[in-house]
Design an enzyme around this catalytic site. Structure first.
Site, PDB file in Angstrom:
ATOM      1  N   GLY A  24     -32.074 -14.225  12.674  1.00 22.23           N
ATOM      2  CA  GLY A  24     -33.273 -14.869  13.668  1.00 22.23           C
ATOM      3  C   GLY A  24     -32.619 -15.637  14.647  1.00 22.23           C
ATOM      4  O   GLY A  24     -31.390 -16.173  14.582  1.00 22.23           O
ATOM      5  N   ASN A  52     -37.332 -24.276  11.009  1.00 23.72           N
ATOM      6  CA  ASN A  52     -37.677 -23.506  12.397  1.00 23.72           C
ATOM      7  C   ASN A  52     -37.169 -24.524  13.411  1.00 23.72           C
ATOM      8  O   ASN A  52     -36.858 -24.288  14.543  1.00 23.72           O
ATOM      9  CB  ASN A  52     -38.971 -23.182  12.533  1.00 23.72           C
ATOM     10  CG  ASN A  52     -39.433 -21.922  11.494  1.00 23.72           C
ATOM     11  OD1 ASN A  52     -38.499 -21.100  11.550  1.00 23.72           O
ATOM     12  ND2 ASN A  52     -40.304 -22.242  10.397  1.00 23.72           N
ATOM     13  N   ASN A  89       4.453 -48.283  17.709  1.00 23.80           N
ATOM     14  CA  ASN A  89       5.071 -46.974  16.866  1.00 23.80           C
ATOM     15  C   ASN A  89       4.983 -45.947  17.902  1.00 23.80           C
ATOM     16  O   ASN A  89       5.598 -44.982  17.408  1.00 23.80           O
ATOM     17  CB  ASN A  89       4.191 -46.650  15.742  1.00 23.80           C
ATOM     18  CG  ASN A  89       2.732 -46.423  16.240  1.00 23.80           C
ATOM     19  OD1 ASN A  89       2.237 -46.883  17.316  1.00 23.80           O
ATOM     20  ND2 ASN A  89       2.127 -45.337  15.360  1.00 23.80           N
ATOM     21  N   ALA A 109      -1.949 -62.611  12.244  1.00 23.00           N
ATOM     22  CA  ALA A 109      -3.003 -62.045  13.128  1.00 23.00           C
ATOM     23  C   ALA A 109      -2.240 -61.438  14.181  1.00 23.00           C
ATOM     24  O   ALA A 109      -1.457 -62.275  14.842  1.00 23.00           O
ATOM     25  CB  ALA A 109      -3.900 -63.233  13.202  1.00 23.00           C
ATOM     26  N   ARG A 147     -36.690 -22.534  18.371  1.00 20.03           N
ATOM     27  CA  ARG A 147     -37.296 -23.975  18.454  1.00 20.03           C
ATOM     28  C   ARG A 147     -36.530 -24.852  18.110  1.00 20.03           C
ATOM     29  O   ARG A 147     -36.523 -26.102  18.235  1.00 20.03           O
ATOM     30  CB  ARG A 147     -38.337 -23.969  17.265  1.00 20.03           C
ATOM     31  CG  ARG A 147     -39.751 -23.284  17.894  1.00 20.03           C
ATOM     32  CD  ARG A 147     -40.873 -23.096  17.006  1.00 20.03           C
ATOM     33  NE  ARG A 147     -40.556 -21.978  16.022  1.00 20.03           N
ATOM     34  CZ  ARG A 147     -41.475 -21.833  14.924  1.00 20.03           C
ATOM     35  NH1 ARG A 147     -42.065 -22.879  14.589  1.00 20.03           N
ATOM     36  NH2 ARG A 147     -41.229 -20.887  13.966  1.00 20.03           N
ATOM     37  N   GLY A 171     -31.014 -17.266   5.034  1.00 26.55           N
ATOM     38  CA  GLY A 171     -30.141 -18.332   5.782  1.00 26.55           C
ATOM     39  C   GLY A 171     -30.720 -19.787   6.255  1.00 26.55           C
ATOM     40  O   GLY A 171     -30.037 -20.715   6.398  1.00 26.55           O
ATOM     41  N   LYS A 215      -2.747 -47.147   9.681  1.00 30.10           N
ATOM     42  CA  LYS A 215      -2.553 -45.728   9.901  1.00 30.10           C
ATOM     43  C   LYS A 215      -1.190 -45.029   9.343  1.00 30.10           C
ATOM     44  O   LYS A 215      -0.336 -45.710   9.628  1.00 30.10           O
ATOM     45  CB  LYS A 215      -2.724 -45.110  11.306  1.00 30.10           C
ATOM     46  CG  LYS A 215      -2.489 -43.700  11.428  1.00 30.10           C
ATOM     47  CD  LYS A 215      -2.001 -43.255  12.848  1.00 30.10           C
ATOM     48  CE  LYS A 215      -0.242 -43.001  12.495  1.00 30.10           C
ATOM     49  NZ  LYS A 215       0.395 -42.505  13.612  1.00 30.10           N
ATOM     50  N   ARG A 234      -7.422 -45.651   8.420  1.00 25.73           N
ATOM     51  CA  ARG A 234      -7.090 -44.094   8.981  1.00 25.73           C
ATOM     52  C   ARG A 234      -6.384 -43.187   7.998  1.00 25.73           C
ATOM     53  O   ARG A 234      -5.696 -43.759   7.118  1.00 25.73           O
ATOM     54  CB  ARG A 234      -6.625 -44.221  10.419  1.00 25.73           C
ATOM     55  CG  ARG A 234      -7.677 -44.967  11.383  1.00 25.73           C
ATOM     56  CD  ARG A 234      -6.791 -45.140  12.787  1.00 25.73           C
ATOM     57  NE  ARG A 234      -6.434 -43.838  13.136  1.00 25.73           N
ATOM     58  CZ  ARG A 234      -5.441 -43.731  14.121  1.00 25.73           C
ATOM     59  NH1 ARG A 234      -5.026 -44.806  14.672  1.00 25.73           N
ATOM     60  NH2 ARG A 234      -4.896 -42.690  14.555  1.00 25.73           N
TER      61      ARG A 234
HETATM   62  C1  UD1 Z   1     -41.461 -13.543   6.505  1.00 29.90           C
HETATM   63  C2  UD1 Z   1     -42.243 -12.866   5.481  1.00 29.90           C
HETATM   64  C3  UD1 Z   1     -43.396 -13.668   5.041  1.00 29.90           C
HETATM   65  C4  UD1 Z   1     -42.992 -14.864   4.327  1.00 29.90           C
HETATM   66  C5  UD1 Z   1     -42.136 -15.578   5.541  1.00 29.90           C
HETATM   67  C6  UD1 Z   1     -41.508 -16.908   4.701  1.00 29.90           C
HETATM   68  C7  UD1 Z   1     -41.862 -10.529   6.085  1.00 29.90           C
HETATM   69  C8  UD1 Z   1     -42.592  -9.439   6.902  1.00 29.90           C
HETATM   70  N1  UD1 Z   1     -42.486 -11.775   6.244  1.00 29.90           N
HETATM   71  O1  UD1 Z   1     -42.150 -14.217   7.674  1.00 29.90           O
HETATM   72  O2  UD1 Z   1     -44.104 -12.906   4.012  1.00 29.90           O
HETATM   73  O3  UD1 Z   1     -44.250 -15.635   4.195  1.00 29.90           O
HETATM   74  O4  UD1 Z   1     -40.881 -14.970   5.861  1.00 29.90           O
HETATM   75  O5  UD1 Z   1     -40.986 -17.825   5.498  1.00 29.90           O
HETATM   76  O6  UD1 Z   1     -40.733 -10.530   5.615  1.00 29.90           O
HETATM   77  N2  UD1 Z   1     -34.946 -12.303  10.026  1.00 29.90           N
HETATM   78  C9  UD1 Z   1     -33.814 -11.278  10.434  1.00 29.90           C
HETATM   79  N3  UD1 Z   1     -33.898 -10.155  11.164  1.00 29.90           N
HETATM   80  C10 UD1 Z   1     -35.284  -9.816  11.487  1.00 29.90           C
HETATM   81  C11 UD1 Z   1     -36.296 -10.973  11.027  1.00 29.90           C
HETATM   82  C12 UD1 Z   1     -36.069 -12.035  10.278  1.00 29.90           C
HETATM   83  O7  UD1 Z   1     -32.580 -11.421  10.035  1.00 29.90           O
HETATM   84  O8  UD1 Z   1     -35.351  -8.957  12.353  1.00 29.90           O
HETATM   85  C13 UD1 Z   1     -34.386 -13.254   8.974  1.00 29.90           C
HETATM   86  C14 UD1 Z   1     -34.633 -14.577   9.768  1.00 29.90           C
HETATM   87  O9  UD1 Z   1     -33.562 -15.086  10.483  1.00 29.90           O
HETATM   88  C15 UD1 Z   1     -35.294 -15.657   8.667  1.00 29.90           C
HETATM   89  C16 UD1 Z   1     -35.971 -14.411   7.682  1.00 29.90           C
HETATM   90  O10 UD1 Z   1     -35.608 -13.217   8.068  1.00 29.90           O
HETATM   91  O11 UD1 Z   1     -34.011 -16.015   8.163  1.00 29.90           O
HETATM   92  C17 UD1 Z   1     -37.359 -14.744   8.004  1.00 29.90           C
HETATM   93  O12 UD1 Z   1     -37.609 -14.280   9.202  1.00 29.90           O
HETATM   94  P1  UD1 Z   1     -39.309 -14.921  10.005  1.00 29.90           P
HETATM   95  O13 UD1 Z   1     -39.288 -14.528  11.474  1.00 29.90           O
HETATM   96  O14 UD1 Z   1     -38.863 -16.500   9.938  1.00 29.90           O
HETATM   97  O15 UD1 Z   1     -40.108 -14.906   8.824  1.00 29.90           O
HETATM   98  P2  UD1 Z   1     -41.403 -13.797   9.153  1.00 29.90           P
HETATM   99  O16 UD1 Z   1     -41.173 -12.552   9.518  1.00 29.90           O
HETATM  100  O17 UD1 Z   1     -42.365 -14.731   9.892  1.00 29.90           O
HETATM  101 CA    CA Z   2     -40.849 -17.737   9.682  1.00 30.05          CA
END
Ligand code: UD1
Ligand code: CA
Length: 454
Positions: free
Chosen positions: A11, A226, A385, A379, A15, A101, A350, A332
């Protein structure tokens, strides 16, 4: 049968309004994804696969010293697509734990329960009941308390489904072969045009498998980050949990709400830490250590009954027992203070050893020095150094008296029992028992006519 962990981190984290990938933003000084990795590692997985996308190079660089497999997701096509990227790294007989993550406070206890929930070829699903479930996928059950039948995303949910307060945290546990098969059958025929990992729940149920829902101990464990408000909120949760644990184990924090730990602390009996202190890295306190307000202590060891007074900063220092440090002292890297040493206000040390009972109570710079026992550094003393190119050593013996405002131009040695008069610039060895003095004789002019204002 082994365990593999897949961590979704592709992701963008828009935000956060940051140039740094979201999962690298720290909680307690450690990238949030590292918290996830550390919790997962406690389960001894054979493999941890990071699904990365945006800012991948930075993420890779910052986790370079951890043994991870990397799977790139070039386009954000949904959580189902993200997990599919990890499949080539997984073994057929693995149980796969899918984590996020950006959900950093998940504990290894909860992960263990989640893993066990997929035993017998079933699916483990981490769910939580939220007062306000908005934005989350809802857990649809057969009847009110019946088995889980599917997950519906908010954007695809009916008005009735939107009233469900049990939500999907996103974390689940599932066998690799089943996961692989189900992922192949996903489509993106939904409100967001994404491949939803959550659709595998319905597929599992259709095959007569059970979806076992488990819940975390606290909501914070499954709270995602987020934006920076959520990050700061989880930082507070983390800090207050750590502070409570330290109090329980006998470390007295005068105000647990005004204490920050970004690492680990070991401590003996009857240690106390006053308000607004930050502990970083690995810190070890003996018995009876007291730390005053506003201190920052990083990677340091402090001996029994030593007092660190207010506004002191220690970094990679080793302090013996019965010492008095500060207020306003700065130790240090490689400051090594033996026992009963006093280092007072505005003294910087140090890469120096200060022997038992020696004191530098006010306004001094001690760098690249070796000071013996029971010596006194006046003092304003400076070890010069650095000549602009090289660093050199100052060696001061036992029972030496260095008068105020002395410059010790290194390399230079002052032997045991020597005295250096105030204001001296020491450029040559001072032998044992001798006095060194470099001082322009004082001139006194009687009845000096003071200048008058024009
Ligand atoms: C997802 C779940 C939802 C859950 C929510 C909890 C799905 C379809 N939905 O929502 O049911 O309540 O998480 O937070 O799974 N990510 C990727 N690649 C992508 C999309 C997402 O790596 O293509 C990763 C994001 O970095 C994040 C996690 O997956 O760590 C969740 O993605 P995010 O978009 O926050 O969750 P939603 O899809 O809204
Ligand atoms: Ca989400």
């Amino acid at each position: 049968m082994g365990l593999s962990v897949v961590i979704l981190a592709a992701g963008m984290g828009k935000r956060m309004k940051s140039k740094m990938p979201k999962v690298l933003h720290p909680i307690a000084g450690k990238p949030m994804v590292k918290h996830v990795i550390d919790s997962a590692t406690k389960l001894n997985p054979g493999n941890i696969v990071m699904v990365y996308g945006h800012g991948g190079d930075q993420v890779k660089a910052s986790l370079a010293d951890i043994d991870l497999a990397w799977a790139e997701q070039t386009e954000l096509l949904g959580t189902g697509d993200a997990v599919a990227r990890a499949i080539p790294h997984l073994a057929d007989d693995d149980v796969v734990l899918i984590l996020y993550g950006d959900v950093p406070l998940i504990t290894s206890e909860t992960l263990t329960r989640l893993m066990l929930a997929s035993e017998g070829g079933n699916v483990g699903l981490l769910t939580v009941i939220l007062e306000n479930p908005r934005g989350y996928g809802r857990i649809v059950r057969d009847g009110v308390d019946g088995p889980v039948t599917r997950i519906v995303e908010e954007k695809d949910a009916s008005a009735a489904e939107k009233c469900i307060t049990e939500v999907n945290t996103g974390l689940m546990s599932v066998g690799k072969l089943q996961l692989e098969k189900w992922l192949k059958n996903l489509n993106n025929d939904n409100a967001q045009g994404e491949y939803y990992l959550t659709d595998i729940i319905e597929m599992a149920v259709a095959e007569g498998l059970r979806v076992n829902a488990v819940n975390p101990e606290s909501e914070a464990e499954v709270t995602g980050v987020n934006d920076r408000q959520q990050l700061a909120m989880l930082e507070r949760v983390y800090q207050s949990e750590r502070a409570d644990e330290l109090l329980k184990n006998g470390l007295y924090l005068l105000d647990p709400a005004r204490f920050d730990i970004r690492g680990e602390i070991e401590f003996g009996f009857d240690c106390s830490i006053d308000i607004n202190c930050v502990i970083e890295g690995k810190v070890k306190l003996g018995d009876g250590v007291s730390i005053g307000p506003n201190c920052v202590i990083k990677d340091s060891v402090i001996g029994d009954n030593t007092q660190i007074n207010e506004n002191s900063v220690l970094d990679n220092a080793e302090v013996g027992s019965g010492c008095k440090i500060g207020p306003f002292a700065r130790l240090r890297p490689n400051a090594q203070l033996k026992d009963e040493v006093h280092v007072g206000n505005f003294v910087e040390v140090k890469k120096s050893v200060i022997g038992n009972g020696s004191k530098a109570n006010h306004l001094a710079y001690i760098g690249d020095a070796e000071i013996g026992k029971n010596s006194n550094i006046g003092a304003g003393t400076i070890t010069c150094n650095y000549d602009g190119v090289n660093k050199s050593k100052t060696i001061i013996g036992d029972e030496v008296f260095i008068g105020s405002d002395t410059q010790l131009v290194a390399p230079v040695t002052v032997e045991d029992g020597a005295t250096v008069a105030a204001g001296t610039t020491v450029t040559k060895m001072v032998p044992a028992g001798a006095l060194a003095i470099t001082r322009v004789p004082q001139k006194t002019i009687q009845n000096w006519p003071k200048p008058k204002k024009k």
